[in-house]
Design a protein around this motif. Sequence first.
Motif, PDB file in Angstrom:
ATOM      1  N   GLU F 120      -1.125 -79.472 -70.852  1.00 57.17           N
ATOM      2  CA  GLU F 120      -0.130 -79.260 -71.218  1.00 57.17           C
ATOM      3  C   GLU F 120       1.005 -77.984 -71.857  1.00 57.17           C
ATOM      4  OE1 GLU F 120      -1.146 -81.766 -74.929  1.00 57.17           O
ATOM      5  OE2 GLU F 120      -2.970 -81.930 -74.446  1.00 57.17           O
ATOM      6  N   GLU F 173      -4.259 -76.925 -81.415  1.00 58.79           N
ATOM      7  CA  GLU F 173      -3.717 -78.164 -81.572  1.00 58.79           C
ATOM      8  C   GLU F 173      -3.470 -79.084 -82.618  1.00 58.79           C
ATOM      9  OE1 GLU F 173      -6.268 -80.757 -79.486  1.00 58.79           O
ATOM     10  OE2 GLU F 173      -3.974 -82.525 -78.804  1.00 58.79           O
ATOM     11  N   TYR F 174      -3.599 -78.788 -83.750  1.00 58.06           N
ATOM     12  CA  TYR F 174      -3.796 -79.770 -84.835  1.00 58.06           C
ATOM     13  C   TYR F 174      -1.881 -79.375 -85.856  1.00 58.06           C
ATOM     14  CZ  TYR F 174      -4.298 -80.964 -89.969  1.00 58.06           C
ATOM     15  OH  TYR F 174      -4.194 -81.982 -90.742  1.00 58.06           O
ATOM     16  N   LYS F 177       0.822 -80.293 -84.308  1.00 56.44           N
ATOM     17  CA  LYS F 177       1.104 -81.562 -84.066  1.00 56.44           C
ATOM     18  C   LYS F 177       1.572 -81.700 -86.090  1.00 56.44           C
ATOM     19  CE  LYS F 177      -1.496 -83.605 -81.097  1.00 56.44           C
ATOM     20  NZ  LYS F 177      -3.126 -84.590 -80.080  1.00 56.44           N
ATOM     21  N   THR F 178       0.912 -80.926 -86.657  1.00 53.55           N
ATOM     22  CA  THR F 178       1.066 -80.611 -87.727  1.00 53.55           C
ATOM     23  C   THR F 178       2.706 -80.328 -88.353  1.00 53.55           C
ATOM     24  OG1 THR F 178      -0.824 -81.769 -88.505  1.00 53.55           O
ATOM     25  CG2 THR F 178       0.342 -81.111 -89.662  1.00 53.55           C
ATOM     26  N   SER F 180       6.375 -78.825 -87.463  1.00 60.81           N
ATOM     27  CA  SER F 180       7.348 -79.708 -86.378  1.00 60.81           C
ATOM     28  C   SER F 180       7.737 -77.869 -86.319  1.00 60.81           C
ATOM     29  CB  SER F 180       8.291 -80.337 -87.043  1.00 60.81           C
ATOM     30  OG  SER F 180       9.233 -79.528 -88.070  1.00 60.81           O
ATOM     31  N   LYS F 184       4.386 -76.066 -79.144  1.00 57.04           N
ATOM     32  CA  LYS F 184       2.897 -76.033 -78.448  1.00 57.04           C
ATOM     33  C   LYS F 184       2.913 -75.223 -77.609  1.00 57.04           C
ATOM     34  CE  LYS F 184       2.131 -79.387 -76.341  1.00 57.04           C
ATOM     35  NZ  LYS F 184       1.999 -81.029 -75.299  1.00 57.04           N
TER      36      LYS F 184
END
Lengths: 313, 313, 313, 313, 313, 313
Positions: F120, F173-174, F177-178, F180, F184
């Motif tokens: 990813e 990862e959490y 995603k939470t 911005s 990543k």
Amino acid sequence: MKFINEIHEGETIRGIYLCRVKRSAETRNGKAYDNLQLQDKTGTLDGKVWDPNSQGIADYDEKDFIEVFGEVISYNNNLQINIKQISKAQEGEYDPADYMPTSEKNVDSMYNELLSYIGEISNQYLHQAVEYYFVKDEDFIRAFKGHSAAKTVHHGFAGGLLEHTLSVLKLCEYFAKTYSIINKDLLYASAICHDIGKTKELSDFPDNDYTDDGQLLGHIIIGVEMIGDAIRTIPGFPEKLASEWKHCIIAHHGELEYGSPKKPALAEAFALNLADNADAKMQTLTEIFKDKTGTDWLGYNRLFESNLRKTSI
Amino acid sequence: MKFINEIHEGETIRGIYLCRVKRSAETRNGKAYDNLQLQDKTGTLDGKVWDPNSQGIADYDEKDFIEVFGEVISYNNNLQINIKQISKAQEGEYDPADYMPTSEKNVDSMYNELLSYIGEISNQYLHQAVEYYFVKDEDFIRAFKGHSAAKTVHHGFAGGLLEHTLSVLKLCEYFAKTYSIINKDLLYASAICHDIGKTKELSDFPDNDYTDDGQLLGHIIIGVEMIGDAIRTIPGFPEKLASEWKHCIIAHHGELEYGSPKKPALAEAFALNLADNADAKMQTLTEIFKDKTGTDWLGYNRLFESNLRKTSI
Amino acid sequence: MKFINEIHEGETIRGIYLCRVKRSAETRNGKAYDNLQLQDKTGTLDGKVWDPNSQGIADYDEKDFIEVFGEVISYNNNLQINIKQISKAQEGEYDPADYMPTSEKNVDSMYNELLSYIGEISNQYLHQAVEYYFVKDEDFIRAFKGHSAAKTVHHGFAGGLLEHTLSVLKLCEYFAKTYSIINKDLLYASAICHDIGKTKELSDFPDNDYTDDGQLLGHIIIGVEMIGDAIRTIPGFPEKLASEWKHCIIAHHGELEYGSPKKPALAEAFALNLADNADAKMQTLTEIFKDKTGTDWLGYNRLFESNLRKTSI
Amino acid sequence: MKFINEIHEGETIRGIYLCRVKRSAETRNGKAYDNLQLQDKTGTLDGKVWDPNSQGIADYDEKDFIEVFGEVISYNNNLQINIKQISKAQEGEYDPADYMPTSEKNVDSMYNELLSYIGEISNQYLHQAVEYYFVKDEDFIRAFKGHSAAKTVHHGFAGGLLEHTLSVLKLCEYFAKTYSIINKDLLYASAICHDIGKTKELSDFPDNDYTDDGQLLGHIIIGVEMIGDAIRTIPGFPEKLASEWKHCIIAHHGELEYGSPKKPALAEAFALNLADNADAKMQTLTEIFKDKTGTDWLGYNRLFESNLRKTSI
Amino acid sequence: MKFINEIHEGETIRGIYLCRVKRSAETRNGKAYDNLQLQDKTGTLDGKVWDPNSQGIADYDEKDFIEVFGEVISYNNNLQINIKQISKAQEGEYDPADYMPTSEKNVDSMYNELLSYIGEISNQYLHQAVEYYFVKDEDFIRAFKGHSAAKTVHHGFAGGLLEHTLSVLKLCEYFAKTYSIINKDLLYASAICHDIGKTKELSDFPDNDYTDDGQLLGHIIIGVEMIGDAIRTIPGFPEKLASEWKHCIIAHHGELEYGSPKKPALAEAFALNLADNADAKMQTLTEIFKDKTGTDWLGYNRLFESNLRKTSI
Amino acid sequence: MKFINEIHEGETIRGIYLCRVKRSAETRNGKAYDNLQLQDKTGTLDGKVWDPNSQGIADYDEKDFIEVFGEVISYNNNLQINIKQISKAQEGEYDPADYMPTSEKNVDSMYNELLSYIGEISNQYLHQAVEYYFVKDEDFIRAFKGHSAAKTVHHGFAGGLLEHTLSVLKLCEYFAKTYSIINKDLLYASAICHDIGKTKELSDFPDNDYTDDGQLLGHIIIGVEMIGDAIRTIPGFPEKLASEWKHCIIAHHGELEYGSPKKPALAEAFALNLADNADAKMQTLTEIFKDKTGTDWLGYNRLFESNLRKTSI
């Protein structure tokens, strides 16, 4: 009327704003003038009243909503309004909601999401006790939805308490799913209620300052008393569970020197402390980095004890 | 039966004592034996059961009252009993009061003195709230009179909580008379109730150990909840006063890192903290110096972070 | 002449005051002016000399007594005098005693009370040594009576050292009566002399600032040397007692990080530390709360690391 | 007689040693025995007296010089002597000098070197005051030469105080030559006297333990009093210089929490603190690494808060 | 042109200076003006541009070299220039070397001295690795010679890095000669390279500010990477020695809280830390005391946490 | 052969175990015996060799695999084996994998999951650099899969480093995603590599102890050097990105006093620190609570500075 974030240099403005700060000063020639800080939900604007005794300047105080008329200049790269006229605004002439910083997220959606987590608490005692406030107490619900999570620092806007609570709750959901030693019911009930004392520690907007009880007792003590009030209404609430729940509330700051009278002793108390700390830090960074572009250093930040900047990719 | 402080080397003893500690050990030859610590109100005595499987040694557990038979020897300048026989004592064969360390002062006299201070509280709300426990609640009174103020450290004996509370109260009386900024009613009510949470933080004698609530919540939180329970029974109790009183309770350790969730903010909270600290320190020294003579150094004391000795004059 | 606490807005004043502070400044137009702080025993008053080069303004320096003429205005709720004329006052035109903040209590009464405590010291060596300064040394007595106990913080006024010493002594009397492990003679002698080094650590009023020795050595070292000077005059003073007394002096700050080179090791050293700390805190609060009414929060106090307010009852 | 560092496993030994430690113990069978630690200047040896009540074992106490007879075994890679006979040695049968650890350097040479530094102090007052002890006071000279610099840690042997003082002095010489802001006279006088209080803080060998004054006052206070005693004998000693010299002594630990009642304020005080700290650390490492070979890790060292090892090249 | 340290009150000056700081301000009448700080190698001078929009004032920015014309006045005992004209200077009109503070010592002499120490490193691997930068890398040599050792604090001038490195090296030489446990080769190599990361942590003069890598990584990490780069070019460099060398670099701040990721574990790492700390402190004092005369107290110094003054002799 | 967790009191056992610890001791009668700690992947078992010189006891050392024969008894509620015979096991007679504690999760599944996260990472430079180790370096992959994450504390078993890394990655990862503000790619690359230095800081099982480099440099420095090695193989790797990535590695302990030479300055560095800390704490609790039932207090835990227990529901 123009919101503060839409005002430009050179404009002549007439509009109603909250007078957040009013401070008298004096020029070196001995002439008095007033420094104001005007506020609406989009930001703040410095104002100068160079002739406070002129006819156009009515009586007004800090925290009043006032109609101002004046010219906007740029000074040291900040906008500033030289105010010629002031009159006190009457209730009805303005909508208070326009004057307080507010969560950018939809409050009702967030609240519904929080309710769905409450629905997942299967222990009947915890479930009832959480519903005592979050479902049955209209006054509490209204206060909780409209409150900030802090005077300054992070989530310092209306809806901030709800936004922070929901964010902590979601991270707790992650912990509960990842680490099998955690009891989901206790952790959810604790996360949902961990900051309910803030509804009484901080006054409502636009004041948003420490209350007398906030100063004397703090939201941890206020919160554990509120938990006790709810438990007393529920016959048969197990004593051991009551103490465990209260423990999670009082230990959620993690360290005695941060105001928790006990350090965490249960897995759920540790998880709540980690989630609360993580969301507070990440949200504070979010607010610091808001509207910033590029990778310039932002200067030493006292809270993080570090110079900060955005990442290059 | 002989009390422990009357036993001498070379005697053969038969008597009933509390078995405070029982620990199995093994000689280097692989032979099992038991180390005991026997207790009565006058002190403790080490015991050895060199043949724990012999017929004379009945089943027994820690915290049992046991009748022991054996010979007293001196070992490394300490007395020790080599136990030949043990049987469990039956209720009625002994008076539990003989087995717990107890204040040397008269409990009822001290309690009456404390009541006279309550009589001096002229604010009706505080007066009623203090009476709720100290005059009207028989169970509380019994517990308060019989409790220790600590598991170890200072006042670790039955009646110690009362003795410490009274001593703090007297120093607060001194402060109230000396410094006019102090409100006597608030300071007295706070001093009297500052450690009431200890009745639930520590279990009764002979156990005198932290309870589950003591571990999870601590006596400060338990105490402030008890204050709240009393206040709820009194119509019209002023909210501001309630918060001030609770503040004095939660701030009485003086520093966040000592478990107070708020630092003192009122003069009475400072005075209570100073009085509590002073009595704790002076009483701890009193217990350390007890039975000591001469000016030999007693060795490094961890609590005081200092070597200690008595004074030469 | 009017004392500063009797001056009102709008008055035209002529009077002699101590010029505590003189600082040159410049208006944004490049015009020089002077900021003054005038002082008498009742308080301080800000002054502005808008035209420092005018004929009416004579030469003067900081710490001079000056006669000023000007008009009193109110600026930001504080009084301020716009000064038109200044001349240096001559000795004889004013009484220096009118210009230094002074204990509200009678100095001679306090000193007599202190002497009566000295009378209670029955150990002949300690008694003689204390009298060496407090009875026989006129210069010391004059200095001790007129000194402050601190540059700022608490007891920062003439007589403050005596007032603080007496207050500490009285609390020590309470301790000596309450805790039998304490030797009254040693504790009294230590309390009376614990801050005698301050007579050399701080200069006299109106300066009241750290001396060179105060900076290099501090009052603890100066004090222990003064104790040594007294002891050397007394044949047969027991060496062990001398060391114990000096120990109480050097340990009276309680912690190494507060400047005590040794932590307390004797009961009397602990008692003195507790008494000194208690009086310093309660007197500081007394000075903070002076003239305050109501229960408004006074703001964060750095010394107490807490927001403070008065109590509601 | 064999010195301890020459004894081997399997030998039968008869010799006189200092009994540094004597502790009674008991086998699990209830049989008493004694643990001894024997000492001479070359090291220490554990001893066991398995039959302390046998005829061959005379009465003796800790700190006695005793003649022992027994067999040397190896136990857990350490030598140990199983003692069959003990008798107390009489004065004259042994030379105390053989029983105390001693500097490997020549004490008289070191002292002469120190005297040559004193010769370099050109300020007559400092020069006289240093000579008061180091040239004119025979008792002091004897004590200073024979003293250790510490109970444990570094330079814990006779002559250690002199060795450490000379080493600090040489580093100070380096500083004085390198940094022109330093006054050589003040730095030399301060370095030479910085630990003279240790002659009274620690008792003589073989005891080498804290004295009563060492516990109550410590070598910093004792030292500054000794400096004062010397200064009082010298008419006209400048007061300012006296305070500066005393300041260097009291500030030489560098931090309040290390027992200095004042932090360094003069360049010489900083230099002395740096030199004292550097020699203490490097000498401690020297003693730790002594007799070690290879680069194995020596384990966590509490003083240095680090695991330590020798370097590979 | 006059250097700043030669300018006097009352002169009219025309000259080129570095505009180190430019800040816009506004008089109370709303009139804009600019505050400047001018710099050359001899010091700094405050400037005021009271009429920034006049024709004589050309466009310019901070860090520009500007020609200024104006009058020098004395304001609050400091010189200040009221500037009438400004024009940007062109390259060639000035010598940048005249505008940066520079070591008073000869850079080439110091570098040669450093090279002679490199010559004493007999271990071939360390010798080669040090030469990789200090003999073979022209860019590095130029940067190292011209760099400061700090943004502020000590050695904050061109050549300061070299001066500090040489001074640390000399003290290390003293340690290596005094304490036999030290390996001279490892200590010299470590001392020479301990701050090489500063060539990338701080930007060149006149900026002399933290670089992006300086903020993100710091000179310790940058330095250890540079050491690694050198080692990779030398076949057969012993791995153990490489790690020991790197250890000395990363541990040279002595404590984790000062940014060393490991505490010293080798004698050379301790010696380097002591030498670095000693030179930093003594040089900082040297800069503080520069140009000061007399024994007046200089005020509280935050770095030393102490008030400072010069010595009386 | 029986695994240790299947052994019961009273059994006679013959089997091969790892001799983790061997310590000689002596009974009070002077008789030597050996204390062993035997280990296999299911746990540890204490052993006693009462007759170490008997014929049945062959030569063996710590860390040897030994075949033991003896009887299992229960002592103080712990099993213990009295060993009659010992012989050294030969390679081939045992599978080393049976003797090291191992992750309960499937190592290959976890590794595949980790690879999918690498997939990813869309930034090509970070992607390549991570693949340099995790895809292309077989030796690294083998070491990483088999390593523990710690000597003691948490994840102290083979596969523990992988398990911890994956768990940190999932929490990252959490966060990504939470919040911005997080990039990543940088956070994933940092999380994956944050502890790669541990492959060289700790030796392989069964030793699992600090290596020489682990002691001298630590996994943070080792890790940042490994990152540098990877980056050097990738042409065009952006310098700014390289520094940001290294910053996240060196700052991941969050505080200087925990060994990070820089505090976090980027949002990703904060997120990684929070995730690492959260997983370390929750996994440590998981290991502490493993096999525990009921709500008994487990005693004071030094790491968490708190008494701990399981929750009642």
